[in-house]
Design a protein around this motif. Sequence first.
Motif, mmCIF file in Angstrom:
data_model
loop_
_atom_site.group_PDB
_atom_site.id
_atom_site.type_symbol
_atom_site.label_atom_id
_atom_site.label_comp_id
_atom_site.label_asym_id
_atom_site.label_seq_id
_atom_site.Cartn_x
_atom_site.Cartn_y
_atom_site.Cartn_z
ATOM 1 N N SER A 1 0.826 -1.204 0.000
ATOM 2 C CA SER A 1 0.000 0.000 0.000
ATOM 3 C C SER A 1 0.861 1.256 0.000
ATOM 4 O O SER A 1 0.452 2.290 -0.517
ATOM 5 C CB SER A 1 -1.076 -0.061 1.092
ATOM 6 N N GLY A 2 2.079 1.160 0.544
ATOM 7 C CA GLY A 2 2.999 2.288 0.442
ATOM 8 C C GLY A 2 3.305 2.608 -1.024
ATOM 9 O O GLY A 2 3.223 3.764 -1.463
ATOM 10 N N ARG A 3 3.613 1.567 -1.778
ATOM 11 C CA ARG A 3 3.909 1.765 -3.211
ATOM 12 C C ARG A 3 2.709 2.362 -3.928
ATOM 13 O O ARG A 3 2.825 3.303 -4.707
ATOM 14 C CB ARG A 3 4.204 0.417 -3.893
ATOM 15 N N GLY A 4 1.560 1.760 -3.663
ATOM 16 C CA GLY A 4 0.349 2.181 -4.347
ATOM 17 C C GLY A 4 0.006 3.626 -4.042
ATOM 18 O O GLY A 4 -0.387 4.396 -4.928
ATOM 19 N N ALA A 5 0.195 4.016 -2.795
ATOM 20 C CA ALA A 5 -0.145 5.382 -2.408
ATOM 21 C C ALA A 5 0.717 6.373 -3.179
ATOM 22 O O ALA A 5 0.232 7.406 -3.648
ATOM 23 C CB ALA A 5 0.045 5.566 -0.902
ATOM 24 N N VAL A 6 1.990 6.067 -3.333
ATOM 25 C CA VAL A 6 2.883 6.966 -4.054
ATOM 26 C C VAL A 6 2.560 6.960 -5.560
ATOM 27 O O VAL A 6 2.671 7.979 -6.240
ATOM 28 C CB VAL A 6 4.359 6.613 -3.770
ATOM 29 N N PHE A 7 2.112 5.801 -6.059
ATOM 30 C CA PHE A 7 1.681 5.742 -7.456
ATOM 31 C C PHE A 7 0.510 6.695 -7.682
ATOM 32 O O PHE A 7 0.481 7.460 -8.646
ATOM 33 C CB PHE A 7 1.260 4.308 -7.792
ATOM 34 N N LEU A 8 -0.443 6.681 -6.742
ATOM 35 C CA LEU A 8 -1.641 7.502 -6.904
ATOM 36 C C LEU A 8 -1.355 8.984 -6.681
ATOM 37 O O LEU A 8 -1.923 9.838 -7.341
ATOM 38 C CB LEU A 8 -2.734 7.034 -5.937
ATOM 39 N N SER B 1 -10.482 -2.734 6.940
ATOM 40 C CA SER B 1 -11.595 -3.204 7.752
ATOM 41 C C SER B 1 -11.146 -3.621 9.146
ATOM 42 O O SER B 1 -11.852 -3.401 10.110
ATOM 43 C CB SER B 1 -12.316 -4.336 7.045
ATOM 44 N N GLN B 2 -9.970 -4.225 9.235
ATOM 45 C CA GLN B 2 -9.591 -4.743 10.547
ATOM 46 C C GLN B 2 -8.385 -4.081 11.161
ATOM 47 O O GLN B 2 -8.060 -4.352 12.309
ATOM 48 C CB GLN B 2 -9.311 -6.237 10.442
ATOM 49 N N SER B 3 -7.679 -3.311 10.393
ATOM 50 C CA SER B 3 -6.529 -2.683 11.028
ATOM 51 C C SER B 3 -6.236 -1.341 10.398
ATOM 52 O O SER B 3 -6.627 -1.053 9.275
ATOM 53 C CB SER B 3 -5.304 -3.590 10.941
ATOM 54 N N SER B 4 -5.537 -0.537 11.182
ATOM 55 C CA SER B 4 -5.092 0.765 10.688
ATOM 56 C C SER B 4 -3.587 0.741 10.733
ATOM 57 O O SER B 4 -3.006 0.187 11.667
ATOM 58 C CB SER B 4 -5.562 1.875 11.607
ATOM 59 N N ARG B 5 -2.963 1.327 9.751
ATOM 60 C CA ARG B 5 -1.510 1.430 9.776
ATOM 61 C C ARG B 5 -1.112 2.817 9.342
ATOM 62 O O ARG B 5 -1.790 3.450 8.548
ATOM 63 C CB ARG B 5 -0.829 0.507 8.764
ATOM 64 N N ALA B 6 0.026 3.235 9.836
ATOM 65 C CA ALA B 6 0.601 4.472 9.337
ATOM 66 C C ALA B 6 1.990 4.122 8.870
ATOM 67 O O ALA B 6 2.637 3.255 9.438
ATOM 68 C CB ALA B 6 0.671 5.504 10.456
ATOM 69 N N MET B 7 2.441 4.735 7.800
ATOM 70 C CA MET B 7 3.809 4.456 7.354
ATOM 71 C C MET B 7 4.438 5.687 6.740
ATOM 72 O O MET B 7 3.765 6.531 6.160
ATOM 73 C CB MET B 7 3.836 3.279 6.386
ATOM 74 N N SER B 8 5.744 5.787 6.911
ATOM 75 C CA SER B 8 6.444 6.833 6.188
ATOM 76 C C SER B 8 7.104 6.144 5.007
ATOM 77 O O SER B 8 7.588 5.014 5.113
ATOM 78 C CB SER B 8 7.466 7.522 7.079
ATOM 79 N N VAL B 9 7.081 6.813 3.853
ATOM 80 C CA VAL B 9 7.566 6.162 2.639
ATOM 81 C C VAL B 9 8.556 7.070 1.907
ATOM 82 O O VAL B 9 8.530 8.287 2.052
ATOM 83 C CB VAL B 9 6.398 5.821 1.675
ATOM 84 N N SER B 10 9.414 6.438 1.117
ATOM 85 C CA SER B 10 10.376 7.189 0.315
ATOM 86 C C SER B 10 9.699 7.659 -0.971
ATOM 87 O O SER B 10 8.539 7.333 -1.218
ATOM 88 C CB SER B 10 11.553 6.295 -0.035
ATOM 89 N N GLU B 11 10.435 8.374 -1.809
ATOM 90 C CA GLU B 11 9.803 8.862 -3.041
ATOM 91 C C GLU B 11 9.414 7.734 -3.981
ATOM 92 O O GLU B 11 8.540 7.890 -4.825
ATOM 93 C CB GLU B 11 10.663 9.930 -3.749
ATOM 94 N N THR B 12 10.023 6.548 -3.802
ATOM 95 C CA THR B 12 9.603 5.418 -4.631
ATOM 96 C C THR B 12 8.475 4.633 -3.966
ATOM 97 O O THR B 12 7.981 3.663 -4.514
ATOM 98 C CB THR B 12 10.772 4.439 -4.859
ATOM 99 N N GLY B 13 8.125 5.027 -2.775
ATOM 100 C CA GLY B 13 7.057 4.307 -2.095
ATOM 101 C C GLY B 13 7.580 3.185 -1.211
ATOM 102 O O GLY B 13 6.803 2.381 -0.703
ATOM 103 N N ARG B 14 8.877 3.144 -1.003
ATOM 104 C CA ARG B 14 9.429 2.136 -0.101
ATOM 105 C C ARG B 14 9.057 2.522 1.331
ATOM 106 O O ARG B 14 9.169 3.684 1.710
ATOM 107 C CB ARG B 14 10.949 2.078 -0.238
ATOM 108 N N VAL B 15 8.628 1.517 2.093
ATOM 109 C CA VAL B 15 8.236 1.800 3.470
ATOM 110 C C VAL B 15 9.485 1.993 4.316
ATOM 111 O O VAL B 15 10.384 1.154 4.314
ATOM 112 C CB VAL B 15 7.401 0.629 4.046
#
Lengths: 270, 262, 333, 426
Positions: free
Chosen positions: A84-91, A103-117
């Motif tokens: 989802s990190g990759r996808g978010a940066v794609f979008l 639905s069952q969990s929440s996550r937060a992540m910091s990602v690089s410009e390529t979307g790497r977590v």
Amino acid sequence: MITCGLDLGSGTTKGVLLEDGQRILASAFAPTRGAPVERGRQILELMAEEANILPGDVEYLCTTGAARYAFLDRNLQVSDITASGRGAVFLAPGTRHVVDIGSQSSRAMSVSETGRVIRFKMNEKCAAGAGRFVDRCAKYLQVPLEEMAPKALASAQPKIISSVCAVLAETEIINNVAEEVPLPDILMGVFLSLAQRAYILMRYVGIQPEVALVGGLVKSEAMVRALERTGKISISAHPMGQHAAAIGAAMLGYSRVQKLSSRPGRLPAA
Amino acid sequence: MTLVAGVDIGSTTAKCVLIENGKILGKSLAPVGVELVKDAERSLEQALAETGRGRGEVAVVTGTGYGRFKVTFGQYTVTEIGCHAKGAHFLFPATRVVLDIGGQDTKAIKINEKGEVVDFAMNDKCAAGTGRFLDVCAGALGLDVSEIGSLSLGARHPVKVTNTCTVFAESEVSSYVSRGKEAKDILAGLNASVVSRSLSLMQRVGIEPEVTFTGGVSRNEGVVRTLGYRLKLPVNVSPLSQYVGAIGAALHGLERKEATAT
Amino acid sequence: MGLFPVSLHGGGESVEISHADAALGSFLCSISKSTLELALTSRLAPFRAFVFPYVCDVSRNVEGIFSRVLPGAETYMLHLPQNFHSAATVPFLTAEYRRLIARLEKAGGEPYDPERLAASIELFNQQRAAIADLTATKRNEPGKLTLTESYLVRRLGGLLPREIHIPLLHRVRSELAQRPNRTKDAIRTLLVGPFCEQPTLDLIDLMEQVGCYIVDDELLQIHRWYDRVDPGGDPLTNLASAYVQSPVDIGVRAAPTTKGEAILRRVGAAEAQGVIFLTAKFCEPALEDVVLYRKALEREKIPYLHLEFEERSTSYESARLQLETFVESILFD
Amino acid sequence: MEPTEGTEPKFLATARDEQRRMVDEYYTNLATAGGPKKPVAYMFVGGNLTEIVRSFGYEVVFPEIVGLNCAIKHVSLPNILHAESQGYGLDVCGYVKNDLGLQELGGQTPFGRVPPPDLLVCSFSGCYIYVKWWEALAEKFGCPLVVLDVPYMRAKEPQAEDLQYLVAQLNEFIALLEKRTGRSFDRAELRRVLENSRRAEQGWVDYLDSGRLRPSPIEAYFEAVFYMFPINVLRGTEEAADFYATVNAEVAERVRTGRCPVPEEKFRLVVEGVPPYTNYRTFWDFFRRWGAVSVAATYPKVGGLFDRGFLHDPARPLESIAEYSLGAYVNQSWPLRRKLIEEYVRDFGADAVLIHGIKSCRSFTAGQGDLRDWLIHDLGIPTLYIESDHEDPRYFAPAQIKNRMDAFFESLDQRRGSTPLPMVRS
Ligand SMILES: Nc1ncnc2c1ncn2[C@@H]1O[C@H](COP(=O)(O)OP(=O)(O)O)[C@@H](O)[C@H]1O
Ligand SMILES: Nc1ncnc2c1ncn2[C@@H]1O[C@H](COP(=O)(O)OP(=O)(O)O)[C@@H](O)[C@H]1O
Ligand code: SF4
Ligand code: SF4
Ligand code: SF4
């Protein structure tokens, strides 16, 4: 070249077909209902139809999500956080921080410009902080899911739910109803309490702009507003946000193919 | 000859019982909604309808349950702990321990030979191990709670349910389903986990015969059997088990009425 | 003193907690609960004495309950000093050991004999040396043995007589020498946190399954509390000095330097690429350290992952997800 | 009996104003503290070394007291949430989270700014989390941390080994303070200060002892907790010593006029555990509506257990400070704690015990369930166990707690057979 990303989530199954790691050819979505493999296949067929190709034309298929191992016809599987990190940066390419509420969990992540977590944190101890909670509230308050956001946004004085437990939170809502707290205030309270929990995860990881919301909750504008209000930050929510992990999986599949085809030998199945 | 009513507004259901001369004349059971005052009224009306008696004939109405203060038309309120004690004592006079598992809490109550509460313990952490827990998990299996008791009796290899968190247990259930476990084995696992939580509460008050099991979950035969098996004691379960709180309330009201009359 | 030491690491996954919850409270680690459960369900009958080291408030309070529920056995809360700078610490700890000995003499029925203690110290020295050897192999040639193997061999050391365990460790060592060191493309990882309650084997296994090499760990800290203890002179004083001088740096010893420096030093020593914090749920000492550790790691851009575990968990989905993400975040660019 | 709605408790009017002034003055003074001129030491309440530290010119901050003040003023949650965002979990002690959150947010409270420490004194009597907490502060402020190891009390009287160890550490500590401040230790001054401490302690004990009277002229939990500030924070000052004289004069007045904190004393309780500061009033109301009054409590003894015979002894300054630290309530082993509670029940003629457990505190709380079991099953004393938190309002579930309290008092009342049935109207 077409790669497919399948996100076999516990609540919903999502898929995308991606051309050359760049263009989305098709996407689909269906509630999982406890049959992830079957749902995955259906989605693949649906997408093939939409893109006017045969399922066999998919060169590489990457699964993600809770049931990523169960789907045997895959070439690769990746964790849904990675995806989802990759996808978010794609979008939204400027994204550096992703909040994923499913639905069952929440996550937060910091990602690089390529979307790497780079760093991530997910809710663990309690289930009170994810979409399932919203679903249950919707059911309890007899408001269709889609109508929750518009109603909630009309709230003047949201009633925040203090209980940490998802189930006891329901009781609190019942009490609020009994005390005749207006429906919009209760609804907005639900989103705000979700946002407060997500915000703790976000701060743990460290917030830096731009922040994107992905996962099923992107569909709710109230969720976006609640997060913005809680964190005093602006949040982007792409309409395809629920598919972020599927997109990320398709992208990772694509880069894997690139890597492998630069080496001799056939594509292996993972 | 006094007709008394007990109205038990629980987290999940509203129950009403009408008692006269130590006999239960009528009862009603319905899910609660958001308007608890109305639910309370309705449950009394329904119970009355069953008996053909009029509202004016009811001498005392006593409210109990978590929504007891919503029984605004009643005269008295008593906590559900006091009521389950009294109700269980009424049905099974030799009862010393009452286990009540309702929609959102579980209580173990120690009572004396007069049906008075000596000690009690309630679940405090969360909604784990309560009726709601079973409701949610049954939902995940596409079943109704009323089915899960009898289904679970056929289990041969009960699964181990580790997540007592209601919400996470739901996903554990789904994961068992996707691993191909049979519903009955999962259900048996869920029931066992409810029982083991309850045992821990019962330990707190001390276990001694007779044990009476009340509240909605006592209608689940799987839980009843597992409980008996784990306790190595027979467990009293009345067909009226879900009404025990309401029965207790009615009796408390009667006592009160008589005391003030003299 | 006629007693055989056994290390009790909780009750494990097979013990169902039904009494201990009530006695202890809700926010408590599983090791405290399952250990107490064993006592409350009369499963510790064979033991004549229980020594609780004061590692944290929970272990300390559990001793207080033991003393009530097992009135027939000796129980003793051994006060482990936290002041590592005072001249009075060694004399105090020596005196503390004497108090313990008085209890153990009662339980064992044999008097304390300094010579036997010295011999026992020697034996334990050998055991620790052999264990250190094993952990060094894991650090230097991580492909040679899995963490599970290393863990299991060590764990036996708390149950077997040392006279049997030491030769076993030597045999393991010579057999390892024969094994090829097949290194995979895995991430050298430092494992921090499980110094007291132990994770399940499945979880220990999982960390390496997803692509980590655990090159250094805090598992079974009990076997590594001291360096060598000098067996000559007064053995009690030696034990006390060894305790004070111990290099062990875990959550239940007051920090010699700041926590941040400590973790960076350890990452350096292990040549680790990342850190996994694996802390027992509700283990407050470990949890509080993690916050300080991670700040330092973030400063130095060293990847880390924090997971919590319980003795009795059977579902590893969330752990797997996070471990995989951790590995993927280092492997993928 | 119909429980009456709680009427506003009547505090001792003059004493209350007096204490309010002292608290204000304390925080006002702190606002300008810090640095070499007026250095600040952080310390714990339990078995604290306030007399020694003050004699070297340090101002003392007790983060636990700051924490409880924040909770009472309903400002703890933002601090806690901030600490959680730093990674402190849901189950970490609320005091720790409140303090670390507050420090990160700049140390500003509604009652004044809390200055950063120049020295962290960790004389941990009875709670290991103190060490962890102070380590975090040391890391944040880069200031020196001194650990004084206070052996756990496993026997009724302090043992020679423990005393020697602690006195030796106190001497080393004094040497360190001399070095840091450039002042030399003034034993005579310490004696004088301890004289004040002793006087305050005697006054405090007299106050607590009046709980034996029927009806009790004091509320030994809610009110006593309120009056703990001088004995814990200002002990050693003239002011603190005088304060309890004022308090006791007012108690005498209450006895004379029969105006007691709970007008119709119905149930006498011994209370164990840290109060839910976030809902202090609400919690108290749950008692008062049933005519319940606490006649003795363990929590007011967290600073030191003065009412069981120990008072600071100016003739043996360091020894008595060591004895004091060893004897702090949470430093007592469970067998000793159990005994103490049993004595309170007997000595104060209590009908029941109420235990309030703190979810995020192990030191005080782990084992309270066993205590409950012992009280009920071994001693036959009715006991209620309630759990919430001292700092985190999210753990206080009013409806549930009230329900339990009602059921408990209902059953006490019923068994007493006074009226056939207790009836509660909302
Ligand atoms: N219109 C909507 N308003 C609010 N929530 C929604 C809406 N649509 C979907 N959701 C939420 O999204 C969740 C599903 O999210 P998703 O990321 O697909 O889950 P998963 O990947 O875990 O299966 C549902 O539980 C639901 O709460
Ligand atoms: N027929 C049944 N079989 C098994 N369980 C049942 C049945 N009917 C109700 N229940 C259980 O009982 C619970 C409700 O119990 P009840 O005592 O009425 O709760 P409350 O008093 O809190 O409203 C439900 O959550 C459900 O799990
Ligand atoms: S408190 Fe509620 S949401 Fe949390 S673990 Fe318990 S049941 Fe689950
Ligand atoms: S696991 Fe942690 S909290 Fe539990 S006894 Fe060990 S050190 Fe204490
Ligand atoms: S005794 Fe409890 S409340 Fe006090 S600091 Fe320790 S853990 Fe926190």
